[in-house]
Design an enzyme around this catalytic site. Structure first.
Site, PDB file in Angstrom:
ATOM      1  N   HIS A  47       0.814  -1.221   0.000  1.00 56.73           N
ATOM      2  CA  HIS A  47       0.000   0.000   0.000  1.00 56.73           C
ATOM      3  C   HIS A  47       0.853   1.278   0.000  1.00 56.73           C
ATOM      4  O   HIS A  47       0.349   2.360  -0.274  1.00 56.73           O
ATOM      5  CB  HIS A  47      -1.032  -0.030   1.137  1.00 56.73           C
ATOM      6  CG  HIS A  47      -0.508   0.356   2.471  1.00 56.73           C
ATOM      7  ND1 HIS A  47      -0.176  -0.545   3.446  1.00 56.73           N
ATOM      8  CD2 HIS A  47      -0.245   1.568   3.003  1.00 56.73           C
ATOM      9  CE1 HIS A  47       0.251   0.089   4.509  1.00 56.73           C
ATOM     10  NE2 HIS A  47       0.216   1.370   4.279  1.00 56.73           N
TER      11      HIS A  47
ATOM     12  N   ASP B 233      -0.451  -7.635   1.726  1.00 58.08           N
ATOM     13  CA  ASP B 233       0.133  -6.288   1.684  1.00 58.08           C
ATOM     14  C   ASP B 233       1.664  -6.362   1.764  1.00 58.08           C
ATOM     15  O   ASP B 233       2.273  -5.895   2.725  1.00 58.08           O
ATOM     16  CB  ASP B 233      -0.438  -5.464   2.849  1.00 58.08           C
ATOM     17  CG  ASP B 233      -0.147  -3.982   2.710  1.00 58.08           C
ATOM     18  OD1 ASP B 233       0.402  -3.580   1.668  1.00 58.08           O
ATOM     19  OD2 ASP B 233      -0.464  -3.237   3.657  1.00 58.08           O
TER      20      ASP B 233
ATOM     21  N   GLY C 108       3.038   5.970   8.689  1.00 56.45           N
ATOM     22  CA  GLY C 108       4.466   6.165   8.410  1.00 56.45           C
ATOM     23  C   GLY C 108       5.313   4.997   8.885  1.00 56.45           C
ATOM     24  O   GLY C 108       6.488   4.899   8.555  1.00 56.45           O
TER      25      GLY C 108
ATOM     26  N   SER D 175       4.250   1.918   8.307  1.00 52.43           N
ATOM     27  CA  SER D 175       3.912   0.865   7.351  1.00 52.43           C
ATOM     28  C   SER D 175       5.125   0.358   6.599  1.00 52.43           C
ATOM     29  O   SER D 175       6.021   1.137   6.262  1.00 52.43           O
ATOM     30  CB  SER D 175       2.928   1.395   6.324  1.00 52.43           C
ATOM     31  OG  SER D 175       1.663   1.384   6.877  1.00 52.43           O
ATOM     32  N   GLY D 176       5.120  -0.929   6.326  1.00 45.02           N
ATOM     33  CA  GLY D 176       6.215  -1.550   5.586  1.00 45.02           C
ATOM     34  C   GLY D 176       7.370  -1.924   6.496  1.00 45.02           C
ATOM     35  O   GLY D 176       8.222  -2.724   6.136  1.00 45.02           O
TER      36      GLY D 176
HETATM   37  N1  ARG Z   1      -1.169   2.056   7.215  1.00 45.80           N
HETATM   38  C1  ARG Z   1      -0.270   2.732   8.094  1.00 45.80           C
HETATM   39  C2  ARG Z   1       0.864   3.352   7.292  1.00 45.80           C
HETATM   40  O1  ARG Z   1       0.686   3.555   6.124  1.00 45.80           O
HETATM   41  C3  ARG Z   1       0.166   1.884   9.242  1.00 45.80           C
HETATM   42  C4  ARG Z   1      -0.919   1.832  10.194  1.00 45.80           C
HETATM   43  C5  ARG Z   1      -0.650   0.997  11.354  1.00 45.80           C
HETATM   44  N2  ARG Z   1      -1.723   1.285  12.243  1.00 45.80           N
HETATM   45  C6  ARG Z   1      -1.830   0.853  13.455  1.00 45.80           C
HETATM   46  N3  ARG Z   1      -2.815   1.246  14.178  1.00 45.80           N
HETATM   47  N4  ARG Z   1      -0.971   0.015  13.931  1.00 45.80           N
HETATM   48  O2  ARG Z   1       1.856   3.786   7.807  1.00 45.80           O
END
Ligand code: ARG
Length: 301
Positions: free
Chosen positions: A78, A128, A224, A226-227
């Site tokens: 994503h 993902d 932030g 993510s990944g």
């Molecule tokens: N989708 C988020 C990103 O792009 C990460 C979200 C993780 N969320 C959480 N509640 N642990 O960075």
């Protein structure tokens, strides 16, 4: 005598070459995780997560990622949704602690190929996972190291993890600002059945995902992150494994809405096939070196 020392030298080189191929999950600058627990996130010590990278779009941090070998980084699909085919806009920075001051240990690489999981579903966030192949390899140092990956689900099970951590430069609250210093937090792996309860994620968590955090929400990843890695320490093997890739969550730090991570053990086969091209290029060089050394040894006898 001369011949003996030459032989010794060659053998040492051989051992180094072969072992460098499978060393992973070690952090030379920081000891094993202690038993003292942390509240929320805190600044990660220098060199604590040497496999953590910052994925930057036009030099701005956008996502985390994890080094799995000198030419590949694992991250989330994503992160690229709005930027398909725009690999030249991205760079991968390793050996980093403070985003604003990379320092002498930072290594910057560019992306030669973005291999996203074909089964990624942006409604369910299933699969993902994206593998980034780099245009030139990372040099492994005290600040830059690869994480280990579980071979399969059974391996994940028997590794018997004692401590798990999340890390990243993501925001410290929902819709907040990115952090300048790499943050870390110790989290608990949460049973899938529990995470799928109606008052939790109500059935959204598949076998390919893993929940981690605290029931209270006091420790979580956020935008932030993510990944980036969900990494667990194997007491038996004394090294860290990449168990999850930060994927999604309902806002951040909400009770009974822990972070959800792509479960790497379920993608072992996908990783093996997609890594092949990059790793084999690196290994070809090593194999050539090893056979050259071997023939020298044989000639001397
Ligand atoms: N989708 C988020 C990103 O792009 C990460 C979200 C993780 N969320 C959480 N509640 N642990 O960075």
């Amino acid at each position: 005598m001369e011949l003996n020392s030459l032989l010794l030298l060659l053998l040492t080189a051989l051992v180094c070459l072969t072992s460098s191929q499978d060393s992973c999950g070690n952090r030379p600058l920081v000891g094993p995780p202690g038993s003292s627990r942390i509240v929320g996130g805190r600044d990660a010590p220098e060199g604590a997560w040497p496999w953590q990278v910052s994925l930057q779009l036009l030099s701005i941090h956008t996502c985390g990622g994890t080094i799995i070998n000198n030419l590949s980084v694992l991250t989330a699909t994503h992160c690229f949704l709005k930027f398909w085919g725009r690999k030249r806009l991205f760079r991968v920075v390793a050996g980093l602690r403070e985003l604003s001051t990379p320092g002498g240990h930072a290594q910057i690489r560019f992306i030669s190929e973005i291999r996203s999981h074909k089964g990624y579903n942006h409604v369910t966030t299933e699969n993902d996972l994206t593998l980034l192949l780099l245009s030139s390899p990372f040099n492994f140092t005290d600040h830059v190291q690869p994480a280990c990956l579980p071979h399969d689900v059974r391996h994940e099970f028997i590794l018997n993890f004692s401590h798990c951590f999340i890390s990243g430069w993501g925001t410290s609250y929902y819709k907040g600002e990115h952090m300048n210093t790499l943050q870390e937090a110790e989290v608990e792996l949460i049973d899938r059945r529990k995470c799928n309860l109606l008052s939790w994620y109500g059935g959204r968590i598949t076998e390919n995902m893993i929940c981690a955090g605290l029931e209270s929400g006091a420790r979580d990843s956020c935008q932030g992150d993510s990944g980036g890695p969900l990494q667990c320490y194997s007491e038996d093997e004394e090294r860290f494994y990449l168990i999850g890739v930060t994927s999604f969550g309902d806002k951040c730090g909400v009770p009974r809405r822990p972070g959800v991570y792509a479960r790497t053990s379920r993608f072992a086969d996908w990783l093996k096939t997609n890594q092949t091209a990059s790793v084999s290029a690196a290994n070809r060089l090593n194999t050539r070196l090893i056979s050259a050394l071997l023939s020298v040894v044989l000639m001397l006898f």
